[in-house]
Motif scaffolding. Structure first.
Motif, PDB file in Angstrom:
ATOM      1  N   LEU A 154       0.863  -1.045  -0.082  1.00 41.73           N
ATOM      2  CA  LEU A 154      -0.047  -0.127  -0.032  1.00 41.73           C
ATOM      3  C   LEU A 154       0.968   1.110   0.025  1.00 41.73           C
ATOM      4  O   LEU A 154       2.339   1.268   0.244  1.00 41.73           O
ATOM      5  CB  LEU A 154      -1.014  -0.101   1.386  1.00 41.73           C
ATOM      6  CG  LEU A 154      -1.838  -1.278   1.128  1.00 41.73           C
ATOM      7  CD1 LEU A 154      -2.776  -1.307   2.462  1.00 41.73           C
ATOM      8  CD2 LEU A 154      -2.576  -1.472  -0.028  1.00 41.73           C
ATOM      9  N   PRO A 155       0.359   2.410  -0.202  1.00 37.96           N
ATOM     10  CA  PRO A 155       1.183   3.543  -0.643  1.00 37.96           C
ATOM     11  C   PRO A 155       2.168   4.098   0.396  1.00 37.96           C
ATOM     12  O   PRO A 155       3.361   4.358   0.248  1.00 37.96           O
ATOM     13  CB  PRO A 155       0.228   4.703  -0.922  1.00 37.96           C
ATOM     14  CG  PRO A 155      -1.230   4.472  -0.441  1.00 37.96           C
ATOM     15  CD  PRO A 155      -0.925   2.753  -0.734  1.00 37.96           C
ATOM     16  N   MET A 156       1.579   4.213   1.855  1.00 40.74           N
ATOM     17  CA  MET A 156       2.761   4.909   2.961  1.00 40.74           C
ATOM     18  C   MET A 156       3.691   3.592   3.132  1.00 40.74           C
ATOM     19  O   MET A 156       4.778   3.835   3.177  1.00 40.74           O
ATOM     20  CB  MET A 156       1.662   5.135   4.080  1.00 40.74           C
ATOM     21  CG  MET A 156       2.700   5.602   5.126  1.00 40.74           C
ATOM     22  SD  MET A 156       3.507   7.142   4.838  1.00 40.74           S
ATOM     23  CE  MET A 156       2.005   8.184   4.774  1.00 40.74           C
ATOM     24  N   LEU A 157       3.213   2.383   3.272  1.00 39.82           N
ATOM     25  CA  LEU A 157       4.396   1.295   3.346  1.00 39.82           C
ATOM     26  C   LEU A 157       5.002   1.398   2.296  1.00 39.82           C
ATOM     27  O   LEU A 157       6.521   0.930   2.410  1.00 39.82           O
ATOM     28  CB  LEU A 157       3.462  -0.069   3.360  1.00 39.82           C
ATOM     29  CG  LEU A 157       4.400  -1.583   3.702  1.00 39.82           C
ATOM     30  CD1 LEU A 157       4.973  -1.069   5.029  1.00 39.82           C
ATOM     31  CD2 LEU A 157       3.447  -2.577   3.651  1.00 39.82           C
ATOM     32  N   HIS A 158       4.874   1.479   1.131  1.00 38.76           N
ATOM     33  CA  HIS A 158       5.949   1.582  -0.185  1.00 38.76           C
ATOM     34  C   HIS A 158       6.861   2.789   0.172  1.00 38.76           C
ATOM     35  O   HIS A 158       7.929   2.561   0.004  1.00 38.76           O
ATOM     36  CB  HIS A 158       5.073   1.801  -1.509  1.00 38.76           C
ATOM     37  CG  HIS A 158       5.857   1.916  -2.590  1.00 38.76           C
ATOM     38  ND1 HIS A 158       6.555   2.823  -3.017  1.00 38.76           N
ATOM     39  CD2 HIS A 158       6.459   1.011  -3.410  1.00 38.76           C
ATOM     40  CE1 HIS A 158       7.255   2.774  -4.286  1.00 38.76           C
ATOM     41  NE2 HIS A 158       7.238   1.449  -4.416  1.00 38.76           N
ATOM     42  N   THR A 159       6.510   3.876   0.807  1.00 40.97           N
ATOM     43  CA  THR A 159       7.101   4.792   1.040  1.00 40.97           C
ATOM     44  C   THR A 159       8.280   4.562   2.157  1.00 40.97           C
ATOM     45  O   THR A 159       9.415   4.747   1.878  1.00 40.97           O
ATOM     46  CB  THR A 159       6.483   6.120   1.406  1.00 40.97           C
ATOM     47  OG1 THR A 159       5.721   6.618   0.413  1.00 40.97           O
ATOM     48  CG2 THR A 159       7.458   7.289   1.845  1.00 40.97           C
ATOM     49  N   ILE A 160       7.728   3.795   3.025  1.00 39.65           N
ATOM     50  CA  ILE A 160       8.657   3.292   4.151  1.00 39.65           C
ATOM     51  C   ILE A 160       9.813   2.294   3.802  1.00 39.65           C
ATOM     52  O   ILE A 160      10.954   2.618   4.014  1.00 39.65           O
ATOM     53  CB  ILE A 160       7.645   2.906   5.372  1.00 39.65           C
ATOM     54  CG1 ILE A 160       6.754   3.830   6.119  1.00 39.65           C
ATOM     55  CG2 ILE A 160       8.403   2.180   6.553  1.00 39.65           C
ATOM     56  CD1 ILE A 160       5.593   3.483   6.803  1.00 39.65           C
TER      57      ILE A 160
END
Length: 275
Positions: A154-160
């Protein structure tokens, strides 16, 4: 920051957060470094492809992340005016909201896109990832369910995960990504990562001066084109940016294929942590 070709939707952050279940999930390692913030970007034309009819492009993008303790509520609002060589203007806007739990397993999303003031697209629903991939249940543009491929982020996890890869010295992250901007489920992505940069002086944004960062370029490939996670086919969309270790991004470059635009950070406000 989940930047995408359609970008953006409308659904109040608190409403999104309230709709998701409790208890509070265990956060993904690295989530503690992300901060709530509001950022405003000025968009200008970077370049156009050969034989393109585009003469000018300008606009703004507003991005907000709110730490809701058990998750991240985000909202992106995007407005772009494109002028062709005959002087005709076309204005598009997007309003995109998500709520993602801090364990990176559940996402509620809503996107509304308009062209010349008329709604051209609506996408909404919720997704949940599992070790096998997961599912996304759409309510708009129609009620349907799609299976997510194994390894979907998911998007925030991808950033992390991208920031973690940069700090570990990795130069590439290849994963399926689902962010709610497509009605066709997950897309394959290839993220090319530069070397980690130590803190640098930053007179305009002193909150960033003590933070390390890394430049990245994320390419998105539609899975129905047989791209196989960033294979030989041309990407559907690409975005380049510099991520600071707290999740703030600047120096955006969004490549839509026929043309690309630069996004320069103009204003930045760090939001207090309510948790």
């Amino acid at each position: 920051m989940p930047l995408r070709r359609h970008l953006l939707a409308t659904l109040a952050a608190l409403g999104l957060a309230a709709a998701l279940p409790r208890p509070v999930p265990a956060a993904e390692p690295g989530a503690e470094a992300m901060i709530g913030h509001r950022a405003a970007y000025k968009l200008t034309l970077d370049k156009v492809r050969d034989n393109s009819d585009i003469a000018r492009a300008e606009g703004v993008m507003l991005y907000e992340v709110v730490d809701a303790c058990d998750g991240w509520a985000t909202r992106q609002r995007f407005q772009l005016r494109i002028t062709d060589r005959d002087g005709q203007d076309v204005e598009t806007t997007s309003d995109y909201s998500t709520f993602e739990t801090k364990d990176g397993k559940k996402l509620r999303f809503s996107l509304t896109q308009t062209s010349q003031g008329a709604v051209s697209q609506r996408i909404a629903g919720d997704a949940e990832t599992t070790p096998e991939g997961g599912t996304v249940k759409y309510t708009e543009p129609e009620a349907k369910e799609e299976t997510l491929p194994e390894g979907t982020l998911l998007p925030m996890l991808h950033t992390i995960r991208s920031l973690a890869a940069a700090r570990a010295g990795s130069r590439m992250l290849v994963v399926p990504l689902f962010d709610g901007t497509s009605a066709e489920g997950a897309q394959d992505t290839t993220t090319v990562i530069s070397a980690w940069t130590p803190p640098q002086a930053n007179a305009r944004f002193p909150d960033l001066a003590k933070l390390g960062s890394a430049r990245m370029r994320v390419a998105f490939f539609d899975r129905d084109k047989g791209s196989d996670a960033g294979g030989a086919s041309a990407p559907d969309y690409e975005v380049g940016l510099r991520y600071f270790e707290n999740g703030v991004a600047d120096d955006l470059k969004m490549d839509f294929g026929e043309f690309s635009v630069d996004g320069k950070l103009q204003e930045l406000s760090i939001l207090p942590n309510p948790c």
